[in-house]
Scaffold this active site. Structure first.
Site, PDB file in Angstrom:
ATOM      1  N   HIS A 187       0.828  -1.204   0.000  1.00  0.00           N
ATOM      2  CA  HIS A 187       0.000   0.000   0.000  1.00  0.00           C
ATOM      3  C   HIS A 187       0.867   1.259   0.000  1.00  0.00           C
ATOM      4  CE1 HIS A 187      -3.468   2.348   2.172  1.00  0.00           C
ATOM      5  NE2 HIS A 187      -3.307   2.725   0.921  1.00  0.00           N
ATOM      6  N   GLU A 233       2.475   1.590  -3.327  1.00  0.00           N
ATOM      7  CA  GLU A 233       1.522   2.134  -4.314  1.00  0.00           C
ATOM      8  C   GLU A 233       1.517   3.666  -4.263  1.00  0.00           C
ATOM      9  OE1 GLU A 233      -2.663   3.700  -4.078  1.00  0.00           O
ATOM     10  OE2 GLU A 233      -2.710   1.655  -3.302  1.00  0.00           O
TER      11      GLU A 233
END
Length: 1026
Positions: A97, A100
């Site tokens: 995450h 990203e």
């Protein structure tokens, strides 16, 4: 953006609206590829026509790296690209995450900070984002402009394959230890970071807490046992080195799946991807495959805790229980299709066995969560239940499975579900490429065949064949996957009064551990790094390295949408001929002008009942039969509250309900027959049914606040500024949440039941209606006949009633009417005028058990047709991109924030999942000063125009064409005039409107905060504390 992966058939929506004139269609062109053909370093492996979806699928492999590629060629100008990587973390640090977020902060070719957010203002994209699921990370964008597609593709390819991954960006986006005031070394150290705060916000939602535990405990062997988005305190264990290592091992073409969709040539995509990225790599073995979960030899049980919900329908019933079953591998596409149908048959709608067994006895308020991973799972249970009912619910679930095995499902229910699939394939949406990418992502991620997933009709035919050959086919599946399945988890969750305090104490303990381990030199280093990051965040960024469209690339005029006006039974009807692919779309607007004031707050409940095929037993049908008929004959029938501000006067607005339905052309008479029944013969005599729906509605509203808190904050902040905004708070704000909670707590609902027929008499009155139909030219005449018949069937309900408000203004829609149109076809809107409405300042604070805030400030400005409206639209976008993003997200650590101009004449500032409150309110004010001082360039203005036009020119589905005129009275002429004003906005205009409308002393504003305990606000008498 963190999301839990869910593979639902309902993601599939067939589309395609903006066709480019070509002698041969995109799908036909793609059929010319040959298996084995070499194209720019790729080899064609499969070419498959998919007539269900009007596309041709082309599968390719990259010769050197083995990267997989799927192209869906279709006559749709909203072209999409996505690249996804299988990302399989083995701890809770949230590394995929945070990665990203961080790869989008700069790359080799585009070394400026935050190219992703900067491209939002240099492009006409219709979608740009990135997603972290449990086992993959996806980077999609879409645009209608070919040059823009190439620009965005360059930025995305460089971001994922060649990111800068600077340590400063890791600190900003992931986590860092920093002084509360970065310029004051004596201020206390604290945890900061965008993802850190985002995940604190995610896990303030009890549903998300439960769903995460459910996945982790049902699949405990591998990557699904951890939180891919990051558990907040574990995030603070992630190092920059670990982040870079995860990128090196996961973000490689050998671990990538590329997907493109639309009408642009495949060859150009392949050439650009090869030259800009793939030619620089060799094949590797990514070793990211997820092994199958070891199956248990006996069921398991577990228990978790969560926070108390102060807005729960019944404070004594806050327990959740769910039984989850691990099923088959999702790469078996037909078995996954069958299990998806089976899931719907078991839990969807009032005719489903689990709805009857769990919801109707009022043991709980709604179904609990489901999860989606490599191996499909099925979960059923209840939330909003008392602790003493836990054992009872377990028994009911087991008994219901036995009952299904014994009796199966009615044939009509199966047909209704297959009819729903047919509707989904026919319906045309504007974001089909994105829906397709999401639909195939999980299966393809685990090496399933994405093309096989698209063959919906084949799966339906095979399913029918299985049923024909074995009438007990479905029961046998239930027996196998549920009755005989030992890999099942019973998970319960109960509230803990000290939960929030424990979470806060755990964070403080972790913080103190980190601080106590620091040397004096490390403290100095933290302070200096904080200053360094702040300095970077304050620098004016040179974005000249990024590609950009120009304002001159924007089409100067809008495409026209022809409509014809007619009448049916004296009711105005707007007819819009569109390529709707065999569907008919019907809408009717019914105003509330005669409804007594004391009934208004009940309108959302009245609409909710209708939306869920509510308590209305119509004609000869009970509510279950009514629901069945709606599923068999329509694509859904709904009733929603509508509050529409006038385009020229902020004290004028329309109040009403919007009836919406769609059907296949062959079911046109049936759809209008169902509407006739709803108007003519609803029964309001089932208090038990009403109680179920009140509890469900209250639970849904309570659940939605932690996800949509910024919307609730904006709605509340606006309430004192215009009469329309005041009513919107009543219908859809915190007022409605609390009102529904009070109703859910009532022991006797007969008084509510008696109000519903009174509301119906005022709303379902042809005297207060206008209608709109979108259908194919070939079917429009038949549709007009059915509308006329419908109006004839309900003519007895016509009754002239006196409006409650003294001043009603009739406004003609801005559309030249056909002089040959029949009498009564002049489409007018009856607006409420509240010229005496006095806007006032109001600041409201809602204390909620969340670790983050949702903050909003709204300012009353001007309506849509005012000459300054366009300038305020541009100002909102520019202020967001060039000032507020840096202050609220980069420096403040909120997940999001910005400003926008609304069609209701209100200029709104907002923040989302924000660790700050007063600092953010100060940033809103500083943003106004920044704009008033003119601290922006002409390039900034042009970029803001591109961003605004990307929304203005977003594709419109055939079902939605003409809706602006029908609902708001916004004609093509008004849209074109607004467009020209947007083009004409100057640097000086923006300085002028910032001072005139947003400057202190010139504005009337409202403020709202939803968030954790805040002693400073509580002590301030200028705030209303809720």
């Amino acid at each position: 953006m963190f999301r839990q992966s869910k593979t639902f058939l309902s993601k599939l929506r067939c589309l395609s609206v903006l066709q480019r004139p070509k002698s041969i269609s995109a799908a036909e062109r793609a059929l010319q590829y040959v298996v084995g053909q070499k194209i720019h370093g790729f080899t064609v492996r499969e070419v498959t026509p998919v007539p269900d979806l009007f596309l041709t699928a082309v599968k390719l492999d990259h010769d050197v790296t083995g990267a997989q590629y799927l192209h869906a060629a279709r006559d749709d100008s909203n072209n999409l690209f996505s690249v996804q990587f299988r990302t399989t973390p083995m701890d809770n640090t949230g590394v995929p995450h945070i990665l990203e977020h961080t790869v989008l902060c700069g790359s080799q070719r585009f070394p400026c900070r935050d190219p992703f957010f900067k491209m939002l203002n240099r492009s006409l994209s219709t979608f740009m984002n990135a997603f972290t699921a449990s086992d993959y990370t996806m980077y999609p964008f879409s645009t209608q402009n070919a040059k823009d597609f190439q620009n965005l593709l360059s930025v995305y390819l460089d971001a994922v394959f060649f990111p800068s991954l600077r340590e400063l960006d890791f600190w900003q986006e992931g986590w860092r230890l920093e002084n509360e005031n970065p310029t004051d070394p004596s201020s206390p150290l604290m945890f900061k970071g965008v993802v850190f705060n985002e995940m604190k916000g995610v896990f303030s939602d009890n549903e998300r807490v439960y769903a995460q535990h459910l996945q982790n405990k049902l699949l405990p062997d591998h990557t699904y046992s951890v939180v891919s988005g990051g558990e907040p305190l574990a995030i603070t264990d992630l190092t920059w080195e670990q982040l870079k290592h995860f990128h090196a091992t996961h973000y490689h073409p050998s671990n990538a799946r590329f997907f493109t969709y639309g009408d642009l040539p495949l060859e150009q995509h392949l050439k650009q991807i090869e030259e800009e990225a793939l030619c620089k790599f060799q094949r590797t073995d990514p070793d990211t495959a997820v092994p199958a979960q070891t199956l248990w030899d006996k069921p398991r049980e577990d228990h978790v805790t969560c926070s108390l919900d102060p807005l729960a329908p019944d404070p004594t019933k806050q327990n959740t229980l769910c039984v989850s079953y691990l099923l088959g591998d999702i790469t078996d596409t037909f078995e996954a299709f069958t299990l998806s149908l089976l899931s719907s048959l078991m839990i969807s709608g009032p005719n489903s066995p689990f709805y009857k067994a769990l919801i109707e006895p009022k043991i709980g308020t709604d179904f609990s969560s489901v999860v989606g991973t490599k191996q499909a799972s099925f979960s059923v249970g209840l939330q909003g239940m008392a602790e003493e009912n836990i054992e009872k619910v377990k028994c009911i679930i087991s008994q219901t499975i036995d009952d299904i095995i014994a009796t199966g499902f009615e044939e009509e229910r199966i047909e209704a579900l297959l009819h729903k699939i047919e509707i989904q394939m026919k319906h045309q949406s504007t974001s089909f490429g994105l829906a397709l990418a999401s639909y195939i992502a999980s299966c393809w991620n685990h090496d399933g065949d994405p093309v096989q997933l698209l063959k919906i009709s084949e799966n339906v035919a095979r399913f029918r064949q299985c049923l024909q050959e074995n009438p007990r086919y479905i029961q046998d599946k239930v027996q196998h996957y549920f009755k005989e399945n030992t890999h099942q988890l019973t998970l319960s969750m109960s509230p803990d009064e000290q939960y929030v305090e424990k979470q806060s104490n755990a964070e403080q303990d972790k913080l103190q551990q980190k601080i106590q381990a620091l040397s004096d030199a490390a403290r100095i280093d933290i302070y200096e790094k904080g200053l360094q990051l702040l300095s970077e965040q304050c620098k004016t960024q040179d974005a000249s390295c990024l590609p950009a469209l120009k304002v001159s690339d924007i089409e100067p005029t809008i495409p026209r949408t022809p409509v014809q006006m007619g009448a049916a039974g004296g009711v105005p009807v707007q007819y819009c001929e569109q390529p709707t692919n065999g569907m008919v779309y019907f809408r009717a607007m019914c105003n509330l002008n005669t409804l007594p004031e004391d009934l208004k707050i009940y309108v959302p409940l009245f609409c909710y009942n209708n939306k869920l095929n509510g308590i209305f037993c119509c004609g000869e049908f009970d509510y279950r039969q009514q629901a069945q008929q709606m599923e068999l004959k329509t694509g859904g029938m709904s009733v929603t509250p509508q509050i529409i501000s006038d385009t020229a006067d902020l004290d004028l607005y329309e109040q009403g309900i919007l009836l919406t339905s769609a059907c296949l052309e062959r079911n046109l008479p049936d759809m209008f027959h169902l509407w006739s029944d709803l108007f003519n013969s609803p029964h309001f005599d089932d208090e038990e049914r009403l109680r179920v729906l009140v509890m469900m509605s209250a639970q849904e509203l309570s659940n939605g606040i932690s996800y949509s808190g910024h919307v609730y904050a904006m709605t509340r902040a606006a309430r004192s500024l215009t009469p329309a905004a005041d009513l919107q708070e009543t219908f859809g704000g915190m007022d409605q949440v609390k009102f529904m909670k009070r109703m859910a707590e009532m022991t006797d609902l007969t008084s509510i039941l008696r109000k519903l027929p009174r509301i119906k008499r005022h709303l379902f009155n042809p005297d207060n209606m206008r209608c709109a139909v979108n259908a194919t030219p070939q079917k429009m005449e038949d549709t007009a006949v059915e509308v006329e018949r419908f109006m004839g069937n309900i003519t007895s309900l016509r009754k002239e009633r006196k409006p409650v408000r003294p001043v009603i203004v009739e406004v003609m829609n801005h559309k030249p009417l056909d002089p040959r149109a029949p009498s009564g076809s002049a489409a007018s809107r009856k607006l409420v005028s509240e010229a005496r409405f006095k806007p006032c300042q109001m600041k409201t604070y809602f204390e909620l058990p969340y670790p983050v805030n949702f903050v909003s400030e709204c300012v009353r400005t001007v309506p849509f047709t005012h000459e300054d409206y366009a300038s305020l639209c541009i100002l909102g976008r520019m202020m967001t991109a060039k000032f507020l993003h840096g202050e609220i997200r980069e420096k403040g650590g909120a997940y999001g924030g910005g400003a926008r101009m609304g069609g209701n004449g209100l200029f709104s500032f907002y923040s989302y999942r924000d660790p700050n409150c007063s600092q953010t309110l100060a940033a809103f004010r500083s943003g106004v000063e920044w704009a008033r001082d003119g601290r922006f360039t002409q390039q900034d203005v042009d970029e803001a125009k591109l961003s605004v036009f990307s929304a203005v020119d977003a594709p419109i589905a055939p079902s939605e064409k003409g809706l602006g005129l029908f609902l708001n009275g916004v004609s093509d002429e008004l849209k074109q005039a607004h467009r020209e004003r947007l083009f004409a906005v100057t640097h000086k205009n923006l300085i002028d409107v910032a001072g005139r409308y947003l400057g202190i002393g010139q504005r009337t504003c409202g403020v709202a905060v939803l968030g954790p305990k805040n002693e400073n606000i509580k002590k301030d008498p200028s705030w209303i504390v809720k």
